[in-house]
Scaffold this active site. Structure first.
Site, mmCIF file in Angstrom:
data_model
loop_
_atom_site.group_PDB
_atom_site.id
_atom_site.type_symbol
_atom_site.label_atom_id
_atom_site.label_comp_id
_atom_site.label_asym_id
_atom_site.label_seq_id
_atom_site.Cartn_x
_atom_site.Cartn_y
_atom_site.Cartn_z
ATOM 1 N N LYS A 87 0.992 -0.867 0.133
ATOM 2 C CA LYS A 87 0.206 0.045 0.071
ATOM 3 C C LYS A 87 0.842 1.018 -0.052
ATOM 4 O O LYS A 87 1.689 1.543 1.339
ATOM 5 C CB LYS A 87 -0.925 -0.125 1.161
ATOM 6 C CG LYS A 87 -1.994 0.543 1.171
ATOM 7 C CD LYS A 87 -2.982 0.613 1.954
ATOM 8 C CE LYS A 87 -4.480 1.186 2.409
ATOM 9 N NZ LYS A 87 -5.116 1.274 3.934
HETATM 10 O O1 G3P Z 1 -9.804 2.109 5.049
HETATM 11 C C1 G3P Z 1 -9.172 3.552 4.661
HETATM 12 C C2 G3P Z 1 -9.975 3.468 6.519
HETATM 13 O O2 G3P Z 1 -8.704 2.772 7.079
HETATM 14 C C3 G3P Z 1 -10.039 5.000 6.889
HETATM 15 O O3 G3P Z 1 -11.221 4.893 7.270
HETATM 16 O O4 G3P Z 1 -12.592 5.690 8.756
HETATM 17 O O5 G3P Z 1 -10.379 5.974 9.194
HETATM 18 O O6 G3P Z 1 -12.329 6.986 7.272
HETATM 19 P P1 G3P Z 1 -11.371 5.725 8.785
#
Ligand code: G3P
Length: 218
Positions: A87
């Site tokens: 990634k």
């Molecule tokens: O896949 C990306 C994710 O982990 C981010 O999620 O909820 O932190 O925006 P969030």
């Protein structure tokens, strides 16, 4: 559409796998930190533990922000297991690193994508997956689903093979909307995945079936 679970928690990964519908896992440095995993050795053995649970793709993120560092880290990460996907953040050196990994046959997930322009760059560099962060786009009152639709339209029109991996999913409706918008993959917390199960009429209907069955069968 593929289903990935977005967590570094081994119990949740196992629970998602037990549903029989899990195609992979995505992690990021915040999710690893949430599990309290400190230090490179612990982090890398955690990636190995995840890869031992799931057969599908497992995204492991580089920490370096310069191309040389990303390449060194990504090459080492890709040695952990055949299902590791490196990634890489959508920055200038990230695009260079993705192009390098593509030339070496190392699969990549381009992360922190917030615009169609960034998604075009990721596809041109040959990323295996591109990760638009739907929830974070919605957080600033833009439209995450519109972004998925826009990328899907461009990729189909241009024949790009990069798969759209809708990320930063916050609820079950996000999953349904991303599917409608043409995503190839959703990655979400286990809670959002389980949220898809819920419907009051299912619970009411099942209770009635069982009650009727018991009336006759005792
Ligand atoms: O896949 C990306 C994710 O982990 C981010 O999620 O909820 O932190 O925006 P969030």
């Amino acid at each position: 559409m593929k289903f990935f679970v977005d967590t570094a928690n081994l119990e949740q990964i196992k629970e998602a796998k037990d549903l029989g519908i899990l195609d992979g896992v995505t992690t990021n440095p915040s999710l690893m930190a949430k599990e309290g995993i400190k230090g490179k050795d612990a982090q890398w053995s955690h990636y190995k533990a995840i890869c031992d649970i799931v057969e599908g793709d497992v995204s492991a993120e580089v920490i370096s922000t310069d191309v040389e560092g990303m390449i060194k880290e990504g090459e080492a990460l890709s040695e952990i297991a055949p299902n590791i996907v490196v990634k890489v953040p959508m920055i200038k050196d990230g695009v260079k690193a993705i192009s390098y990994f593509t030339s070496k046959g190392i699969r990549t997930n381009c992360t922190l994508v917030f615009s169609a322009g960034q998604a075009i760059l990721a596809a041109k560099a040959g990323a295996t997956y591109v990760s638009p962060f739907i929830g974070r786009v919605d957080d600033i009152s833009w439209d995450g689903m519109q972004l998925i639709g826009e990328i899907a339209e461009i990729y189909a029109m241009q024949g790009f093979e990069t798969e759209i991996l809708a990320a930063s999913i916050r609820n079950a409706k996000h999953i349904v909307d991303a599917a409608r918008a043409g995503t190839d993959v959703v990655t979400c917390p286990l809670s959002s995945m389980l949220g898809l199960l819920k419907h009051p009429l299912t619970d009411i209907g099942l209770a009635k079936f069982l009650a009727d069955h018991n009336k006759v069968n005792g």
